[in-house]
Design a protein around this motif. Sequence first.
Motif, PDB file in Angstrom:
ATOM      1  N   UNK A  61      60.723   8.069  78.532  1.00  0.00           N
ATOM      2  CA  UNK A  61      59.391   8.180  78.119  1.00  0.00           C
ATOM      3  C   UNK A  61      58.290   7.762  79.110  1.00  0.00           C
ATOM      4  N   UNK A  62      58.580   7.162  80.073  1.00  0.00           N
ATOM      5  CA  UNK A  62      57.876   6.787  81.261  1.00  0.00           C
ATOM      6  C   UNK A  62      57.349   8.198  81.852  1.00  0.00           C
ATOM      7  N   UNK A  63      58.368   8.888  82.086  1.00  0.00           N
ATOM      8  CA  UNK A  63      57.943  10.265  82.805  1.00  0.00           C
ATOM      9  C   UNK A  63      57.380  11.123  81.805  1.00  0.00           C
ATOM     10  N   UNK A  64      57.601  11.065  80.407  1.00  0.00           N
ATOM     11  CA  UNK A  64      56.981  12.155  79.482  1.00  0.00           C
ATOM     12  C   UNK A  64      55.392  11.496  79.403  1.00  0.00           C
ATOM     13  N   UNK A  65      55.419  10.314  79.396  1.00  0.00           N
ATOM     14  CA  UNK A  65      53.998   9.636  79.271  1.00  0.00           C
ATOM     15  C   UNK A  65      53.182  10.003  80.583  1.00  0.00           C
ATOM     16  N   UNK A  66      53.702  10.044  81.726  1.00  0.00           N
ATOM     17  CA  UNK A  66      52.986  10.343  83.218  1.00  0.00           C
ATOM     18  C   UNK A  66      52.520  11.716  83.040  1.00  0.00           C
ATOM     19  N   UNK A  67      53.511  12.745  82.492  1.00  0.00           N
ATOM     20  CA  UNK A  67      53.041  14.096  82.361  1.00  0.00           C
ATOM     21  C   UNK A  67      51.823  14.290  81.582  1.00  0.00           C
ATOM     22  N   UNK A  68      51.870  13.607  80.452  1.00  0.00           N
ATOM     23  CA  UNK A  68      50.746  14.045  79.247  1.00  0.00           C
ATOM     24  C   UNK A  68      49.444  13.291  79.942  1.00  0.00           C
TER      25      UNK A  68
END
Length: 336
Positions: free
Chosen positions: A186-193
């Motif tokens: 979820x951290x990486x997904x958040x960074x991508x967004x």
Amino acid sequence: MARIGLMGCGTVATYGHLPAIATTEGLTLAAVFDPSPAAVEAAAAKYGVPGFTDPEAFFAVGMDGVSITSPAPYHAENAAAAARHGVHVLCEKPLGTDDTEIAGMIRTADAAGTMLFTAFDYRFSPISQTIYRLVREGAVGEVRSLRLIYIWNCHGKYATVDGRRVLQARRAARMDEGGPMVDCGVHQIDLARWWTGSEVVRWSSAGAWVDEFAAPDHLYLHMDHANGVHTMVELSYSYNHTSAEASPHFTYELIGTEGVIRFDREAGLFEVRNTRGTEILPTAPEKNFAGMYVAFAEALARGGSDVLPTGRDGLEATRLARGATDAVMAARLAGV
Ligand SMILES: NC(=O)c1ccc[n+]([C@@H]2O[C@H](COP(=O)([O-])OP(=O)(O)OC[C@H]3O[C@@H](n4cnc5c(N)ncnc54)[C@H](O)[C@@H]3O)[C@@H](O)[C@H]2O)c1
């Protein structure tokens, strides 16, 4: 001075949240809560604040904000208690167990008139902040592709208790809660967004079972953003999970029309390669609890924030991570 309570005196509270609250200007730790007497007593003694195993007695101390650092299955009940007491929330990731539960958390906070933020502390790392700026400055032209990789052993499959080898409880709990994409990805997904400033419009996932939990322990998520960027997130909790010496990979790569931004945590490398040459940038840890709490202090003082990840950010990340995980599990069950 804003008074902060903390619910869940475990690992991340001990190394991340409590030290940051104690040292952030404008914040004071008011009380701690944990259903485990041993955990709450240790934190209360260390910080010289009252500790409670009863949530009502904890909230009766009076506070402006609460940090929720319990395991994900308890986030919703902790956040509901905070809303009932008119207390603003900064809650660890994943914000809830799934997007339906998180939507309920957002509605509850809205109805109470309280703020609900997701503690995506990776956003506050100097690395992430620099990448955000470089993308907007066009340092590598137009960013078209992201590769975000975190493959590690989640502290290992086994622990030794009283001389006996047992399953390592923390990793087992995170695997039971959905595995690496739901817990860490979820951290990486958040960074991508956040870096791309663009929502995910399509995704697909694939995964593997190196271990034997219901959830896949090694997962790949491919996301298409509305602006045409493609992100690949690779997460594992079984990379060297039984090796005597673990060796993780933690990398961010942003590939643009005029170069690449690359962060390799293990190699201690942060660089931009573009048409002008190569610039080596100062490296830093991928987490920054202190920076996140500066933002929380500002949010409590102002009654809002432009920088803290919102409940909706937490919902989107969990929706994608849970969807990716569930799709792989469903395909395995169907024998696809
Ligand atoms: N942002 C990060 O970098 C990061 C790192 C690690 C963990 N986390 C997240 O933080 C949360 C906690 O993880 P951890 O590794 O500290 O777990 P942990 O198991 O070490 O600690 C959790 C603590 O919560 C307590 N607890 C249990 N039920 C509770 C309840 N109903 N209310 C309040 N407290 C309760 C437990 O007794 C324990 O002391 C998880 O959501 C995890 O994903 C975030």
